[in-house]
Design a protein around this motif. Structure first.
Motif, PDB file in Angstrom:
ATOM      1  N   GLN A   3       3.026  14.107  -1.404  1.00  9.70           N
ATOM      2  CA  GLN A   3       3.367  13.702  -0.048  1.00  9.70           C
ATOM      3  C   GLN A   3       2.347  14.269   0.926  1.00  9.70           C
ATOM      4  OE1 GLN A   3       7.483  14.973   0.426  1.00  9.70           O
ATOM      5  NE2 GLN A   3       8.184  12.925  -0.116  1.00  9.70           N
ATOM      6  N   GLU A   5       1.733  14.549   5.153  1.00 10.77           N
ATOM      7  CA  GLU A   5       2.392  14.364   6.441  1.00 10.77           C
ATOM      8  C   GLU A   5       1.519  14.876   7.571  1.00 10.77           C
ATOM      9  OE1 GLU A   5       6.102  16.400   6.864  1.00 10.77           O
ATOM     10  OE2 GLU A   5       6.654  15.351   8.698  1.00 10.77           O
ATOM     11  N   CYS A  22      -2.255  18.359   8.893  1.00  9.67           N
ATOM     12  CA  CYS A  22      -1.946  17.560   7.707  1.00  9.67           C
ATOM     13  C   CYS A  22      -1.356  18.501   6.662  1.00  9.67           C
ATOM     14  CB  CYS A  22      -3.217  16.901   7.188  1.00  9.67           C
ATOM     15  SG  CYS A  22      -3.008  15.995   5.640  1.00  9.67           S
ATOM     16  N   TYR A  95      -4.531   9.008  10.594  1.00  8.26           N
ATOM     17  CA  TYR A  95      -4.019   9.189   9.248  1.00  8.26           C
ATOM     18  C   TYR A  95      -4.804  10.268   8.509  1.00  8.26           C
ATOM     19  CZ  TYR A  95      -1.938   4.570   9.990  1.00  8.26           C
ATOM     20  OH  TYR A  95      -1.223   3.497  10.477  1.00  8.26           O
ATOM     21  N   HIS A 115      -4.038   9.290  -1.636  1.00  6.01           N
ATOM     22  CA  HIS A 115      -2.731   9.533  -1.022  1.00  6.01           C
ATOM     23  C   HIS A 115      -2.889   9.574   0.489  1.00  6.01           C
ATOM     24  CE1 HIS A 115      -1.061  10.380  -4.966  1.00  6.01           C
ATOM     25  NE2 HIS A 115      -2.037  11.237  -5.176  1.00  6.01           N
ATOM     26  N   TRP A 116      -1.942   8.936   1.168  1.00  8.86           N
ATOM     27  CA  TRP A 116      -2.012   8.796   2.611  1.00  8.86           C
ATOM     28  C   TRP A 116      -0.710   9.237   3.264  1.00  8.86           C
ATOM     29  CZ3 TRP A 116      -6.147   6.576   5.361  1.00  8.86           C
ATOM     30  CH2 TRP A 116      -7.179   6.066   4.564  1.00  8.86           C
ATOM     31  N   GLY A 117      -0.839   9.749   4.485  1.00 12.19           N
ATOM     32  CA  GLY A 117       0.334  10.010   5.284  1.00 12.19           C
ATOM     33  C   GLY A 117       0.745   8.760   6.047  1.00 12.19           C
ATOM     34  N   GLN A 118       1.813   8.898   6.802  1.00 12.61           N
ATOM     35  CA  GLN A 118       2.344   7.770   7.573  1.00 12.61           C
ATOM     36  C   GLN A 118       1.649   7.598   8.911  1.00 12.61           C
ATOM     37  OE1 GLN A 118       4.715   5.512   6.464  1.00 12.61           O
ATOM     38  NE2 GLN A 118       4.239   6.566   4.552  1.00 12.61           N
ATOM     39  N   GLY A 119       0.902   8.605   9.324  1.00 12.28           N
ATOM     40  CA  GLY A 119       0.155   8.505  10.567  1.00 12.28           C
ATOM     41  C   GLY A 119       0.869   9.154  11.738  1.00 12.28           C
ATOM     42  N   THR A 120       0.087   9.571  12.720  1.00 18.65           N
ATOM     43  CA  THR A 120       0.619  10.139  13.953  1.00 18.65           C
ATOM     44  C   THR A 120      -0.116   9.514  15.125  1.00 18.65           C
ATOM     45  OG1 THR A 120       1.125  12.212  15.123  1.00 18.65           O
ATOM     46  CG2 THR A 120      -0.949  12.149  13.892  1.00 18.65           C
TER      47      THR A 120
END
Length: 126
Positions: A3, A5, A22, A95, A115-120
């Motif tokens: 994960q 984030e 991150c 991201y 692997h990527w986060g959902q972004g902010t």
């Protein structure tokens, strides 16, 4: 399950600063490079910055070089993007992404990241 984030986005005035973080759920990730990308409305996702494994090398997009600083803290499974002197053109969803097993190398293409986060969201007002 890995994960990723991102946190730290928000609204800031032109000329201001933000620090994105991150958080990665696995350890160690010292063999992997960490990249930041961004996507503005109506535009394609673009490379922003990357730090290689162990933080030995960094590289920045021309548009942010000298204003943004990428770093990593492997002991805390985190990476950061310090963004200074922001301008409205920096408005985008940011991201964080992990590219596995890159060692001393790093990549600019989004397809190289596993692997990527959902972004902010980062919004810079004029």
């Amino acid at each position: 399950q890995v994960q990723v984030e991102e946190t730290g986005g928000g609204l800031v005035q032109s000329g201001g600063s933000l620090r994105l973080s991150c958080q990665v759920s696995y350890s160690p990730y010292s063999r992997d490079s960490i990249g930041w990308f961004r996507q503005a409305p109506g535009k394609e996702r673009e490379f922003v910055a990357v730090v290689s494994a162990n933080g030995s090398k960094t590289f920045y997009a021309d548009s942010v070089r000298g204003r943004f600083t990428i770093s990593r803290a492997d002991a805390k499974n985190t990476a950061h993007l310090q963004m200074d002197n922001l301008n409205p053109e920096d408005t985008a969803v940011y991201y964080c992404a992990v590219s596995l097993g890159t060692g001393g190398y790093y990549y600019f293409g989004a397809c190289e990241y596993d692997h990527w986060g959902q972004g902010t969201q980062v919004t810079v007002s004029s």
